[in-house]
Design a protein around this motif. Sequence first.
Motif, short mmCIF file in Angstrom:
data_model
loop_
_atom_site.label_atom_id
_atom_site.label_comp_id
_atom_site.label_asym_id
_atom_site.label_seq_id
_atom_site.Cartn_x
_atom_site.Cartn_y
_atom_site.Cartn_z
N ASN A 266 0.83 -1.19 0.00
CA ASN A 266 0.00 0.00 0.00
C ASN A 266 0.86 1.24 0.00
N ARG A 267 2.17 1.00 0.14
CA ARG A 267 3.07 2.14 0.23
C ARG A 267 4.45 1.73 -0.23
N ILE A 268 5.09 2.64 -0.97
CA ILE A 268 6.51 2.44 -1.27
C ILE A 268 7.22 3.67 -0.74
N TYR A 315 18.34 -7.89 2.82
CA TYR A 315 16.91 -7.62 2.87
C TYR A 315 16.36 -7.88 4.26
N ARG A 316 15.23 -7.24 4.53
CA ARG A 316 14.58 -7.50 5.81
C ARG A 316 13.08 -7.62 5.58
N ILE A 317 12.49 -8.69 6.13
CA ILE A 317 11.03 -8.83 6.08
C ILE A 317 10.51 -8.68 7.50
N LEU A 318 9.55 -7.76 7.69
CA LEU A 318 8.89 -7.66 9.00
C LEU A 318 7.41 -7.92 8.76
N ASN A 319 6.94 -9.04 9.27
CA ASN A 319 5.55 -9.40 8.98
C ASN A 319 4.58 -9.02 10.08
N ASP A 320 5.13 -8.44 11.15
CA ASP A 320 4.24 -7.88 12.18
C ASP A 320 4.91 -6.63 12.74
N LEU A 321 4.65 -5.50 12.07
CA LEU A 321 5.33 -4.25 12.46
C LEU A 321 4.95 -3.81 13.86
N SER A 322 3.66 -4.01 14.24
CA SER A 322 3.25 -3.50 15.55
C SER A 322 4.02 -4.23 16.65
N LEU A 336 4.49 7.12 13.48
CA LEU A 336 3.99 7.48 12.16
C LEU A 336 3.68 6.25 11.31
N ILE A 337 4.56 5.25 11.40
CA ILE A 337 4.35 4.02 10.62
C ILE A 337 3.04 3.35 11.05
N LEU A 338 2.84 3.28 12.37
CA LEU A 338 1.62 2.63 12.86
C LEU A 338 0.39 3.49 12.56
N GLY A 341 -1.11 2.93 9.45
CA GLY A 341 -1.82 1.64 9.36
C GLY A 341 -0.96 0.52 8.79
N LEU A 342 0.34 0.72 8.69
CA LEU A 342 1.20 -0.30 8.08
C LEU A 342 1.46 -1.43 9.07
N ARG A 343 1.35 -2.66 8.58
CA ARG A 343 1.49 -3.81 9.48
C ARG A 343 2.59 -4.78 9.07
N SER A 344 3.04 -4.68 7.81
CA SER A 344 4.22 -5.48 7.46
C SER A 344 5.03 -4.74 6.40
N SER A 345 6.30 -5.08 6.33
CA SER A 345 7.14 -4.38 5.35
C SER A 345 8.31 -5.24 4.90
N ILE A 346 8.75 -4.90 3.68
CA ILE A 346 9.99 -5.46 3.16
C ILE A 346 10.93 -4.28 2.98
N THR A 347 12.15 -4.42 3.43
CA THR A 347 13.12 -3.35 3.26
C THR A 347 14.26 -3.88 2.41
N ILE A 348 14.59 -3.17 1.35
CA ILE A 348 15.66 -3.60 0.46
C ILE A 348 16.70 -2.49 0.38
N ILE A 360 14.78 1.00 0.21
CA ILE A 360 13.42 1.15 -0.29
C ILE A 360 12.52 0.24 0.54
N PHE A 361 11.36 0.76 0.94
CA PHE A 361 10.40 -0.03 1.72
C PHE A 361 9.18 -0.32 0.87
N PHE A 362 8.74 -1.54 0.88
CA PHE A 362 7.40 -1.87 0.39
C PHE A 362 6.61 -2.25 1.64
N SER A 363 5.52 -1.55 1.91
CA SER A 363 4.79 -1.86 3.14
C SER A 363 3.32 -2.11 2.84
N SER A 364 2.74 -2.95 3.69
CA SER A 364 1.34 -3.32 3.50
C SER A 364 0.56 -3.08 4.78
C1 SIN Z 1 9.83 0.09 7.98
O1 SIN Z 1 10.47 0.78 8.78
O2 SIN Z 1 10.14 -1.07 7.79
C2 SIN Z 1 8.68 0.66 7.20
C3 SIN Z 1 8.76 2.12 7.03
C4 SIN Z 1 8.19 2.64 5.73
O3 SIN Z 1 7.45 1.95 5.03
O4 SIN Z 1 8.51 3.81 5.37
#
Ligand code: SIN
Length: 609
Positions: A266-268, A315-322, A336-338, A341-348, A360-364
């Motif tokens: 939902n966000r890059i 790479y980093r996968i976070l499947n439960d950001l909260s 701000l991330i919470l 409404g972001l709950r998981s992310s991939i960071t490359i 770069i973050f892909f977050s859902s």
């Molecule tokens: C994160 O820190 O992994 C997500 C932050 C973002 O999507 O900007």
Amino acid sequence: MRYKKFENKIVIVIISSLLILFSGFWWTANLNKKVVSYNQLVSITIDIQNSIGIMQKSYYAFFAEPAKQAKYKAEIEAKLDHVDEIRDRFIEHQIVGVEAIYNQFDLEYTKLKSAFRFNQNFESEHIETVNDLIEKAQFTNLIVKQTVVNEIRHFNAIIEYVSWMIIAGVITGIMGILFIIRIDVLRPIREFTADLKKKTDSNALEYTDIKISGLNALSELAEHYNNYTHKISVINDLNDRIYAQNGFDEVLQYVFYACKPFIPYNRIGIAIISDDGKKIIATRAKADHPILLGRNYQEYLSQSSLSDVIRNNEYRILNDLSEYLQNKPHSESTRLILAEGLRSSITIPLSVENKVVGVIFFSSVEKNAYNISHIHFLSNIANALAISFEKSFVYDELILASVKGFAGIVESKDHATGNHIERMSQYARYICEILYEDKYFIQEIDENFIELIYKFSPLHDIGKVGIVDSVLNKPSKLTEQEFEIMKAHTSIGYNILRDMSASKFFNRTAFFKIAMDITCYHHEKFDGTGYPEGLIGKHIPLAARIVALADVFDALTSERPYKSAFSYEEALTIIEEGKGKHFDPDIVNCLLHHESGFKNLYRKMKYDL
Ligand code: SIN
Ligand code: C2E
Ligand code: SIN
Ligand code: SIN
Ligand code: FE
């Protein structure tokens, strides 16, 4: 799921051919009963032949000596008892025609029996009876034989019928399976091959779906193939766009829409490492929702969870950001991330020549949105993105550096201004931010706009480079003629930027549009009394309306060779009086609404710079 459909068809064919086979076997089993009756008939024939023998013996008995007569008599009596049995079997097997003859045979035979038992005096009529009986018995035997032959024929016919049924069952099965293979396997393979050939003969990298009719195992193959080529085409398109000198924002925009089929998000967001390597700065973001963790948000790398990603270039996968962010509950980025409404992310990590320049973050908004297959896809585009980012960054930096250098020359020529350029660009950015916050001009102001205003407002007076020193540095009020000369700085500046933007190297019109608007129109007035074109109201570009206010505010609060500085309050009064005349009333209203913040900035500018 789809394989089932194909397999089900095969199963149906096998079941129906088995049904045909089994009904063949059922007929065979029925036939067995007929075989039994055939055996019975054979034994009846033998019995009848025996009876004929007995009767012949009894015939001889009349003429035999008394001793032999007794022996024959005993033999005959034993055999006669068997006759009842024979009749029962005739009845049981319903051998039509034979039974009637047999009954008569039986009747005569019974007569013979009683004559034989109770009356030893054989008359010639008895001899006739015996002859008669022999004849009838032979006839009966003949009919039974005929019946047996018929039965055998019948039996053979059925065997033939059953054989055909078995053959039909097997053929049906084979044909059915071949048909299904043709429809579900051979035809789709032919279509697939033809489509593939067409595709490879044309432009293999241009994405088009390969179509497969029907639902079967091959359509799944086609789906995977399509997905795969779609990915390749997106990666190819991305490279084309980067090669074609598209700015990073356009590239990011493309990625945001083109990658949706392959990875959920939902966000890059993009964050880069500051020049001194100590901070990570949020630089770009694109989302389905309003962005809170916005541009220029920064954190010390030493305090950021991103330091590992950057240090190890992994790479980093976070499947439960909260849950993950519970570790740093007081961080602003967590909040701000919470809040987004972001709950998981991939960071490359974005690396250029093996050096990590950012992430770069892909977050859902969904938990558990990511897995390793997403990493594989993203690793294909991360390099391209890093290159695009670096390239665009280098270009922007290059343009800005030359532009700022130029502005610096002007500043030194125009002794009056001091740190005017730095101050007014800070004011301009502040005005943009409050307008953005209060949702003025939402069509035009976004984070990118704010940054461009900040970067390009220093250019507003570059045209002064073309103004003679005697006018530019006149320590007193300008004459009307001199002021006409001075006014030309707007169009001179515009021409400089227009020539720059037309050059091959700086061919980035979108980038220059705001710079040209600012330079050309920063002396236009809202009531139409400004210069160079006398534009009225909202016809004056927004960037110029914002910069005009920042420029005048700083000119008012600064000393000039031709005037002394006004106080903050006096300057603000002059601005307020200019609302709707010199300045856009919306911008003045918004500034007055944020007056205390603006005053803080003014103080900071005045004492810090
Ligand atoms: C994160 O820190 O992994 C997500 C932050 C973002 O999507 O900007
Ligand atoms: P600048 O000094 O940077 O001033 C920018 C703008 O601030 C001016 O645009 C004007 O709109 C506003 N401004 C500056 N001082 C005053 C002021 O005392 N009162 C009010 N009400 N507004 C003020 P403008 O007038 O189009 O001038 C453009 C540029 O021309 C000025 O830039 C300055 O470099 C030059 N200039 C204007 N008037 C004079 C002058 O009397 N003598 C000299 N030497 N230069 C002048
Ligand atoms: C393409 O340009 O290759 C297709 C992009 C898309 O479908 O999103
Ligand atoms: C940032 O986006 O600037 C930092 C976010 C984080 O530390 O996760
Ligand atoms: Fe100016």
